[in-house]
Enzyme design. Structure first.
Site, short mmCIF file in Angstrom:
data_model
loop_
_atom_site.label_atom_id
_atom_site.label_comp_id
_atom_site.label_asym_id
_atom_site.label_seq_id
_atom_site.Cartn_x
_atom_site.Cartn_y
_atom_site.Cartn_z
N SER A 154 0.82 -1.21 0.00
CA SER A 154 0.00 0.00 0.00
C SER A 154 0.85 1.25 0.00
O SER A 154 0.42 2.31 -0.43
CB SER A 154 -0.86 0.05 1.27
OG SER A 154 -1.69 -1.05 1.35
N HIS A 210 -1.12 -3.32 -7.30
CA HIS A 210 -1.84 -2.88 -6.10
C HIS A 210 -3.34 -2.98 -6.31
O HIS A 210 -3.92 -2.25 -7.14
CB HIS A 210 -1.43 -1.45 -5.74
CG HIS A 210 -2.01 -0.98 -4.45
ND1 HIS A 210 -2.45 0.30 -4.24
CD2 HIS A 210 -2.26 -1.65 -3.29
CE1 HIS A 210 -2.92 0.41 -3.01
NE2 HIS A 210 -2.81 -0.76 -2.42
N GLU A 254 -3.48 -0.76 -9.59
CA GLU A 254 -2.38 0.13 -9.93
C GLU A 254 -1.18 -0.74 -10.32
O GLU A 254 -0.76 -1.59 -9.53
CB GLU A 254 -2.02 1.02 -8.74
CG GLU A 254 -3.11 2.02 -8.40
CD GLU A 254 -2.82 2.84 -7.15
OE1 GLU A 254 -3.07 4.05 -7.17
OE2 GLU A 254 -2.34 2.26 -6.15
N ASN A 295 -3.55 5.87 -2.70
CA ASN A 295 -3.24 6.12 -1.29
C ASN A 295 -2.57 7.47 -1.06
O ASN A 295 -2.68 8.04 0.03
CB ASN A 295 -2.40 4.98 -0.71
CG ASN A 295 -3.27 3.77 -0.40
OD1 ASN A 295 -4.50 3.88 -0.32
ND2 ASN A 295 -2.66 2.62 -0.25
N1 3HC Z 1 -15.90 -9.31 -0.45
C1 3HC Z 1 -16.48 -9.69 -1.61
N2 3HC Z 1 -17.59 -9.09 -2.10
C2 3HC Z 1 -18.14 -8.11 -1.37
C3 3HC Z 1 -17.59 -7.67 -0.15
C4 3HC Z 1 -16.43 -8.33 0.32
N3 3HC Z 1 -15.83 -7.96 1.44
N4 3HC Z 1 -18.36 -6.67 0.34
C5 3HC Z 1 -19.36 -6.50 -0.55
N5 3HC Z 1 -19.21 -7.34 -1.59
C6 3HC Z 1 -20.07 -7.45 -2.75
C7 3HC Z 1 -21.48 -7.82 -2.35
O1 3HC Z 1 -21.60 -9.22 -2.25
C8 3HC Z 1 -22.27 -7.25 -3.49
O2 3HC Z 1 -22.21 -8.12 -4.59
P1 3HC Z 1 -23.48 -8.31 -5.57
O3 3HC Z 1 -23.68 -6.99 -6.25
O4 3HC Z 1 -23.00 -9.39 -6.48
O5 3HC Z 1 -24.62 -8.71 -4.71
C9 3HC Z 1 -21.51 -5.97 -3.88
O6 3HC Z 1 -20.19 -6.16 -3.35
C10 3HC Z 1 -22.14 -4.74 -3.28
O7 3HC Z 1 -22.22 -4.94 -1.89
P2 3HC Z 1 -23.40 -4.41 -0.97
O8 3HC Z 1 -24.63 -4.21 -1.81
O9 3HC Z 1 -23.50 -5.29 0.22
O10 3HC Z 1 -22.87 -3.06 -0.38
P3 3HC Z 1 -22.37 -1.77 -1.11
O11 3HC Z 1 -23.15 -1.45 -2.34
O12 3HC Z 1 -22.26 -0.77 -0.03
O13 3HC Z 1 -20.91 -2.12 -1.58
C11 3HC Z 1 -18.62 -1.96 -1.16
C12 3HC Z 1 -19.93 -2.56 -0.71
C13 3HC Z 1 -18.26 -2.44 -2.56
C14 3HC Z 1 -17.56 -2.44 -0.19
C15 3HC Z 1 -18.76 -0.38 -1.17
O14 3HC Z 1 -19.21 0.04 0.07
C16 3HC Z 1 -17.48 0.34 -1.49
O15 3HC Z 1 -17.09 0.47 -2.64
N6 3HC Z 1 -16.79 0.87 -0.44
C17 3HC Z 1 -15.53 1.56 -0.58
C18 3HC Z 1 -14.43 0.55 -0.66
C19 3HC Z 1 -13.10 1.22 -0.84
O16 3HC Z 1 -12.92 2.42 -0.84
N7 3HC Z 1 -12.07 0.36 -1.00
C20 3HC Z 1 -10.72 0.80 -1.12
C21 3HC Z 1 -10.07 0.79 0.22
S1 3HC Z 1 -8.42 1.37 0.15
C22 3HC Z 1 -7.53 0.01 -0.30
O17 3HC Z 1 -8.01 -1.09 -0.42
C23 3HC Z 1 -6.09 0.25 -0.58
C24 3HC Z 1 -5.22 -0.27 0.51
O18 3HC Z 1 -3.88 -0.14 0.09
C25 3HC Z 1 -5.39 0.46 1.83
#
Ligand code: 3HC
Length: 295
Positions: A120, A141, A153, A191
């Protein structure tokens, strides 16, 4: 361009298991390495559950699920990744831990194996320099949750062979992802911008600008972000965020990357976020309740 057929994944936690899942779904023979059998079985079980859910939702056929799981194997031995075409590292954000693995793999893997890190915030060059194959090292990434988030990335260092970069870029596309090209600076693109935002949210909370819930609500409803910053901190893991902050602050010496005191105290208390059942929210009940900070 070199063809990738077999992938090794180091680590089967939140990110490693997601990466292994998308690899087997895309048709790659994938072997995951974890430090103990317990952790390995938990990680592999999680991938099985995720694929099972996809079948239940009608997004995947039972046969495809079985075929994908047939391409997945696990090990606790680094040497079992020796014949992989590509190895993707997704272990704890600690340069020494990562480099100890890269040094061993550098000895056991064939000269053509490509090394990729899902770091990250560390630089790829700091890992490449620990090996005798710096030209065969890139960043790949991914974002959490890996099966859902489209972005990868793809990172080139000043030493990366352009053909290795192209292979990694095409590999990311073959997973159904949307790759972007990034320079090897700490935090890459996402990030670099996201970490100061999350740290600023914690500083706003420390200053009493608004409550956890209202800061989250403000950013969700005011900007259309899917999660507010505190829900996101808990989702990424406050321990991980703190490590990223330390590394990025060390690199840039700019306060906006530094972990605020509240984040440090939360990590001391084990309030790591969703995976610990407690972070900025308490997840022991539905709906999760914001933490009482007594301020
Ligand atoms: N694993 C697998 N699939 C997941 C999941 C998980 N942990 N969480 C949710 N999903 C799937 C659900 O099953 C659902 O699938 P479907 O459409 O086939 O039914 C789909 O994602 C949408 O989920 P929900 O309807 O339950 O909920 P949301 O619409 O709120 O979506 C989310 C959930 C995709 C996690 C959304 O809230 C989101 O995009 N959040 C932001 C995530 C983000 O910013 N990630 C980046 C973090 S930073 C990073 O990773 C970098 C690192 O270096 C720090």
């Amino acid at each position: 361009m070199a063809q990738i057929r077999t992938v090794g994944v180091l680590g089967c936690g939140l990110m490693g298991s997601g990466i292994a899942q998308v690899c087997v779904q895309a048709g790659y023979e994938t072997v995951v390495r974890e430090i103990s059998d317990d952790v390995l079985q938990r990680g592999l079980g999680g991938i099985g559950k995720q694929l099972g859910r996809a079948v239940e939702k009608g997004k995947m056929g039972g046969e495809d699920r079985d075929a994908a799981l047939g391409r997945l194997s696990g090990t606790t031995e680094l040497s079992e990744l020796a014949s992989c075409d590509l190895i993707i590292e997704a272990v704890v954000e600690d340069l020494e831990v990562k480099n100890a693995m890269w040094r061993t793999l550098d000895e056991v893997c064939g000269a053509n194996t490509i090394f990729a890190s899902n770091t990250s915030s560390l630089t790829i060059a700091d890992m490449a320099a620990a090996t005798r194959r710096p030209e065969r090292m890139v960043g790949l990434h991914f974002f959490n949750p890996v099966p859902v988030m489209k972005l990868v990335e793809v990172v080139k260092t000043i030493a990366t062979d352009p053909r290795v970069f192209d292979t990694a870029f095409e590999f990311a596309k073959s997973l159904g992802k949307e790759p972007i090209t990034c320079k090897d600076n700490s935090g890459f693109v996402v990030n670099l911008l996201l970490v100061p935002y999350m740290m600023d949210a914690i500083r706003a909370l420390e200053q009493g600008v608004a409550s956890i819930e209202d800061i989250d609500k403000g950013m969700r409803l005011g900007t259309g972000y899917p999660m507010g910053p505190f829900t996101l901190c808990d989702f990424v893991g406050n321990d991980t965020l703190d490590k990223i902050g330390d590394i990025m602050y060390g690199e840039y010496k700019e306060k906006r990357y530094a972990s605020p005191p509240l984040l440090k105290r939360m990590v001391s208390m084990g309030y790591y976020g969703r995976k610990a059942g407690k972070g900025f929210y308490d997840y022991s009940q539905e709906p999760a309740r914001p933490l009482e900070l007594g301020i």
